[in-house]
Design a protein around this motif. Structure first.
Motif, PDB file in Angstrom:
ATOM      1  N   GLY A 140     -68.861   2.978  30.834  1.00 28.83           N
ATOM      2  CA  GLY A 140     -68.933   1.523  30.766  1.00 28.83           C
ATOM      3  C   GLY A 140     -67.634   0.974  30.212  1.00 28.83           C
ATOM      4  N   PRO A 141     -67.573  -0.320  29.947  1.00 29.25           N
ATOM      5  CA  PRO A 141     -66.337  -0.915  29.433  1.00 29.25           C
ATOM      6  C   PRO A 141     -65.919  -0.276  28.113  1.00 29.25           C
ATOM      7  CG  PRO A 141     -67.879  -2.618  30.129  1.00 29.25           C
ATOM      8  CD  PRO A 141     -68.638  -1.326  30.136  1.00 29.25           C
ATOM      9  N   HIS A 142     -64.636   0.007  28.000  1.00 25.62           N
ATOM     10  CA  HIS A 142     -64.090   0.550  26.754  1.00 25.62           C
ATOM     11  C   HIS A 142     -62.653   0.084  26.620  1.00 25.62           C
ATOM     12  CE1 HIS A 142     -62.793   3.232  23.572  1.00 25.62           C
ATOM     13  NE2 HIS A 142     -61.841   3.703  24.367  1.00 25.62           N
ATOM     14  N   GLU A 143     -62.324  -0.473  25.481  1.00 25.20           N
ATOM     15  CA  GLU A 143     -60.953  -0.903  25.216  1.00 25.20           C
ATOM     16  C   GLU A 143     -60.121   0.311  24.816  1.00 25.20           C
ATOM     17  OE1 GLU A 143     -58.383  -3.816  22.203  1.00 25.20           O
ATOM     18  OE2 GLU A 143     -60.583  -3.804  22.131  1.00 25.20           O
ATOM     19  N   GLU A 144     -59.146   0.631  25.636  1.00 24.62           N
ATOM     20  CA  GLU A 144     -58.286   1.777  25.357  1.00 24.62           C
ATOM     21  C   GLU A 144     -57.260   1.390  24.302  1.00 24.62           C
ATOM     22  OE1 GLU A 144     -54.732   4.206  27.566  1.00 24.62           O
ATOM     23  OE2 GLU A 144     -56.450   3.591  28.802  1.00 24.62           O
ATOM     24  N   TYR A 145     -57.317   2.049  23.150  1.00 24.41           N
ATOM     25  CA  TYR A 145     -56.375   1.757  22.077  1.00 24.41           C
ATOM     26  C   TYR A 145     -55.083   2.541  22.284  1.00 24.41           C
ATOM     27  CZ  TYR A 145     -60.432  -0.309  19.748  1.00 24.41           C
ATOM     28  OH  TYR A 145     -61.526  -1.078  19.439  1.00 24.41           O
ATOM     29  N   THR A 146     -53.995   2.027  21.732  1.00 24.57           N
ATOM     30  CA  THR A 146     -52.686   2.636  21.960  1.00 24.57           C
ATOM     31  C   THR A 146     -52.591   4.045  21.398  1.00 24.57           C
ATOM     32  OG1 THR A 146     -51.863   1.573  19.939  1.00 24.57           O
ATOM     33  CG2 THR A 146     -51.495   0.420  22.032  1.00 24.57           C
ATOM     34  N   TYR A 147     -53.337   4.343  20.337  1.00 24.89           N
ATOM     35  CA  TYR A 147     -53.229   5.668  19.720  1.00 24.89           C
ATOM     36  C   TYR A 147     -53.900   6.764  20.554  1.00 24.89           C
ATOM     37  CZ  TYR A 147     -58.139   5.359  18.331  1.00 24.89           C
ATOM     38  OH  TYR A 147     -59.504   5.261  18.346  1.00 24.89           O
ATOM     39  N   GLU A 148     -54.784   6.400  21.474  1.00 23.48           N
ATOM     40  CA  GLU A 148     -55.639   7.385  22.125  1.00 23.48           C
ATOM     41  C   GLU A 148     -54.839   8.469  22.858  1.00 23.48           C
ATOM     42  OE1 GLU A 148     -59.184   6.246  24.185  1.00 23.48           O
ATOM     43  OE2 GLU A 148     -59.347   4.329  23.112  1.00 23.48           O
ATOM     44  N   PHE A 149     -53.835   8.088  23.606  1.00 23.94           N
ATOM     45  CA  PHE A 149     -53.094   9.065  24.408  1.00 23.94           C
ATOM     46  C   PHE A 149     -51.641   9.207  23.950  1.00 23.94           C
ATOM     47  CE2 PHE A 149     -56.554   7.384  26.996  1.00 23.94           C
ATOM     48  CZ  PHE A 149     -57.225   8.561  27.294  1.00 23.94           C
ATOM     49  N   ASP A 150     -51.361   8.731  22.754  1.00 23.78           N
ATOM     50  CA  ASP A 150     -50.019   8.855  22.189  1.00 23.78           C
ATOM     51  C   ASP A 150     -49.916  10.214  21.510  1.00 23.78           C
ATOM     52  OD1 ASP A 150     -47.525   8.525  21.191  1.00 23.78           O
ATOM     53  OD2 ASP A 150     -48.050   6.982  19.718  1.00 23.78           O
ATOM     54  N   SER A 151     -49.663  11.236  22.329  1.00 22.43           N
ATOM     55  CA  SER A 151     -49.646  12.612  21.852  1.00 22.43           C
ATOM     56  C   SER A 151     -48.437  13.341  22.434  1.00 22.43           C
ATOM     57  CB  SER A 151     -50.926  13.336  22.295  1.00 22.43           C
ATOM     58  OG  SER A 151     -50.788  14.739  22.178  1.00 22.43           O
ATOM     59  N   PRO A 152     -47.824  14.230  21.649  1.00 19.04           N
ATOM     60  CA  PRO A 152     -46.695  15.004  22.190  1.00 19.04           C
ATOM     61  C   PRO A 152     -47.095  15.914  23.353  1.00 19.04           C
ATOM     62  CG  PRO A 152     -47.379  15.861  20.037  1.00 19.04           C
ATOM     63  CD  PRO A 152     -48.088  14.561  20.245  1.00 19.04           C
ATOM     64  N   LEU A 153     -48.397  16.136  23.530  1.00 22.55           N
ATOM     65  CA  LEU A 153     -48.869  17.009  24.601  1.00 22.55           C
ATOM     66  C   LEU A 153     -49.264  16.254  25.869  1.00 22.55           C
ATOM     67  CD1 LEU A 153     -51.093  19.511  22.575  1.00 22.55           C
ATOM     68  CD2 LEU A 153     -48.977  20.046  23.789  1.00 22.55           C
ATOM     69  N   MET A 154     -49.375  14.926  25.783  1.00 25.39           N
ATOM     70  CA  MET A 154     -49.906  14.163  26.907  1.00 25.39           C
ATOM     71  C   MET A 154     -48.939  14.113  28.081  1.00 25.39           C
ATOM     72  SD  MET A 154     -52.480  12.490  28.047  1.00 25.39           S
ATOM     73  CE  MET A 154     -52.787  11.523  29.525  1.00 25.39           C
ATOM     74  N   PRO A 155     -49.343  14.658  29.247  1.00 24.04           N
ATOM     75  CA  PRO A 155     -48.483  14.600  30.435  1.00 24.04           C
ATOM     76  C   PRO A 155     -48.428  13.183  31.004  1.00 24.04           C
ATOM     77  CG  PRO A 155     -50.209  16.296  30.638  1.00 24.04           C
ATOM     78  CD  PRO A 155     -50.572  15.412  29.504  1.00 24.04           C
ATOM     79  N   ASP A 156     -47.493  12.955  31.886  1.00 25.31           N
ATOM     80  CA  ASP A 156     -47.425  11.689  32.610  1.00 25.31           C
ATOM     81  C   ASP A 156     -48.574  11.672  33.615  1.00 25.31           C
ATOM     82  OD1 ASP A 156     -46.905   9.600  34.405  1.00 25.31           O
ATOM     83  OD2 ASP A 156     -44.746   9.760  34.123  1.00 25.31           O
ATOM     84  N   GLU A 157     -49.464  10.717  33.464  1.00 23.92           N
ATOM     85  CA  GLU A 157     -50.655  10.667  34.316  1.00 23.92           C
ATOM     86  C   GLU A 157     -50.284  10.534  35.796  1.00 23.92           C
ATOM     87  OE1 GLU A 157     -54.846   8.132  34.622  1.00 23.92           O
ATOM     88  OE2 GLU A 157     -53.165   7.362  33.450  1.00 23.92           O
ATOM     89  N   LYS A 158     -49.208   9.824  36.080  1.00 24.41           N
ATOM     90  CA  LYS A 158     -48.834   9.574  37.467  1.00 24.41           C
ATOM     91  C   LYS A 158     -48.255  10.808  38.149  1.00 24.41           C
ATOM     92  CE  LYS A 158     -47.927   4.647  36.694  1.00 24.41           C
ATOM     93  NZ  LYS A 158     -46.906   3.561  36.738  1.00 24.41           N
ATOM     94  N   THR A 159     -47.578  11.653  37.389  1.00 23.53           N
ATOM     95  CA  THR A 159     -46.937  12.830  37.992  1.00 23.53           C
ATOM     96  C   THR A 159     -47.714  14.116  37.736  1.00 23.53           C
ATOM     97  OG1 THR A 159     -45.571  13.150  36.000  1.00 23.53           O
ATOM     98  CG2 THR A 159     -44.656  11.777  37.759  1.00 23.53           C
ATOM     99  N   PHE A 160     -48.830  14.014  37.036  1.00 24.62           N
ATOM    100  CA  PHE A 160     -49.638  15.199  36.735  1.00 24.62           C
ATOM    101  C   PHE A 160     -50.162  15.834  38.018  1.00 24.62           C
ATOM    102  CE2 PHE A 160     -53.943  16.955  36.008  1.00 24.62           C
ATOM    103  CZ  PHE A 160     -53.621  17.991  35.155  1.00 24.62           C
ATOM    104  N   LYS A 161     -49.918  17.138  38.173  1.00 23.47           N
ATOM    105  CA  LYS A 161     -50.390  17.868  39.335  1.00 23.47           C
ATOM    106  C   LYS A 161     -51.457  18.870  38.905  1.00 23.47           C
ATOM    107  CE  LYS A 161     -46.021  17.442  41.861  1.00 23.47           C
ATOM    108  NZ  LYS A 161     -44.908  18.172  42.519  1.00 23.47           N
TER     109      LYS A 161
END
Length: 453
Positions: A140-161
């Motif tokens: 359902g609706p959820h406000e995505e906060y800036t801290y959620e995916f601000d991680s040194p491990l997080m790949p680029d969602e657009k280029t993730f294969k």
């Protein structure tokens, strides 16, 4: 045989006992009467970097002859809160030590695919490349906060294969795969639910998949809350956040647990267990990217949650007053008096103003680590492990005779006080130890591993 020591080792879902003789190698014991327990100088895999008392937690775990290792499926809203990531570390250690066999993770809550990508990166960093992850529902609706995916491990969602072998675009397809494999192999899997119940409710809405679920699942562990009727019927509690995200789904799914054993860990147990926030600095100091993530996430999440609590639309009834009471140490340091603010929040007796959410004044009072999801994450290691580690209050739990157990019983309508049902200081120490051990093992891989091949 001259036995000096022994260890339990998981091989093909079976636990075998190996004995250290005066020869250089471990030898499998085939006669039960020869089996002994671990000594303090065990060959059990203890990560380097832990202190003496922390190593003893691993020694106690090593005394458990856990038998057949259950498969585990996890449904989580990873990245929303730090405790989902903490639960993953705990599960990684249980998997490494042979108490569970992680078979799948499913991520739900908007944006579920982004959460799965984040989860894939974290699983890989923990050495769990073979554990697949699937994309669940948006809930359902959820406000995505800036801290959620601000991680040194997080790949680029657009280029993730994605790798089709360990990343499933359809989480239900992954559930089908795991459940049907368990049925074919005539075994059970355990289910860990630490997020909204939308996915498992929708999965079991169809008759065929409900039958698959009932055949495959042996026990369900949850973070949430329910009541149990005299007939064993479960009713989800409205004050549990994971239920409130999608209460219709929660109601449907709880009814389907009538004949499947379950354990639910409530916020009563969490609030009673004060895990000092210093654990996040300890994890950051280990120099693993997940530790760094948790170190920054804890503070940024706390600041954001406090802003929301002070705003016009608090989430899950966590108002400013409740936040200051339950999620911070502010009222412990500045006890509330009789006067109240314009919003109705009790003002401190000593005249100290309430922390201003716009100026991040709450930060000095963010001293409590609330590891909601790590509790059932540890419990899924089994009753024998919980007993060996001494985390549950066996006396208070003895009164619960149903196949459904509530850990953290709320205040009853007839006036009985709430009961955490756990040894809170011990639970805090064990969780902290396993979090540190899990990251130490992943960073340096310099554990006392024995080559058994």
């Amino acid at each position: 045989m001259d036995l000096k020591d022994e260890m339990f080792v998981n091989e093909g879902r079976k636990a075998h006992t190996y004995a250290l003789t005066r020869e250089p190698d471990y030898t499998k014991i085939t006669h039960p009467e020869d089996q002994i327990r671990l000594s303090e100088n065990s060959g059990f895999s203890i990560p380097n970097g832990l202190g003496i008392a922390e190593k003893e937690v691993y020694n106690q775990a090593g005394k458990v002859n856990y038998g057949e290792t259950p498969g585990v499926v996890v449904i989580t809203d990873l990245a929303k809160d730090y405790d989902d990531l903490a639960a993953m570390i705990v599960l990684k250690e249980l998997h490494r030590l042979g108490f569970v066999h992680l078979e799948a993770f499913i991520t739900n809550l908007e944006p579920p695919r982004k959460r799965a990508i984040y989860g894939r990166a974290n699983l890989d960093s923990l050495g769990l490349q073979d554990v697949p992850i699937g994309v669940g529902t948006r809930v359902g609706p959820h406000e995505e906060y800036t801290y959620e995916f601000d991680s040194p491990l997080m790949p680029d969602e657009k280029t993730f294969k994605p790798n089709q072998n360990n990343f499933f675009e359809d989480g239900f397809e992954l559930l089908d795969l795991v459940f049907n494999r368990a049925i074919e192999e005539d075994r059970k899997v355990n289910l860990l639910l630490i997020s909204p119940l939308t996915d498992i409710a929708e999965y079991t809405d169809t008759e065929n998949r409900l039958k698959t679920f009932q055949k495959a699942v042996g026990r369900v562990y949850m973070q949430g809350g329910y009541s149990v009727s005299a007939e064993g019927i479960l009713t989800p509690r409205g004050d549990a956040a994971n239920n409130r995200f999608d209460m219709p789904a929660a109601k449907r799914f709880h009814l389907r647990l009538e004949n499947i054993p379950s354990d639910v860990y409530t916020k009563v147990a969490t609030y009673a267990t004060n895990i000092p926030a210093g654990i996040f600095n300890d994890l950051g100091d280990i120099k693993h990217n997940i530790g760094k993530d948790l170190q920054t996430r804890y503070q940024r999440q706390g600041v954001q949650f406090y802003k929301t609590a002070c705003g016009p639309e608090p989430v899950n009834d966590i108002t400013q007053e409740r936040f200051l009471h339950d999620l911070s140490s502010f009222y412990e340091k500045h006890p509330p008096g009789t006067l109240r603010s314009e919003k109705g929040t009790p003002l401190p007796e000593d005249g100290v103003p309430l922390p201003d959410p716009k100026k991040n004044e709450i930060i000095p009072y963010l001293t409590k680590g609330l590891m909601y999801d790590a509790f059932p994450g540890l419990a899924i290691g089994g009753d024998k492990l919980a007993a060996a580690l001494g985390v549950l209050d066996a006396e208070s739990m003895a009164n619960q005779t149903s196949i459904h157990k509530i850990i953290g019983t709320p205040k009853s309508q007839d006036g009985l006080p709430a009961n955490s049902n756990i040894h809170t200081e011990r639970m805090a120490f064990v969780i902290s130890t396993i979090l540190k051990g899990g990251l130490y093992d992943s960073v340096n891989n310099a554990s006392i591993h024995i080559d058994l091949h």
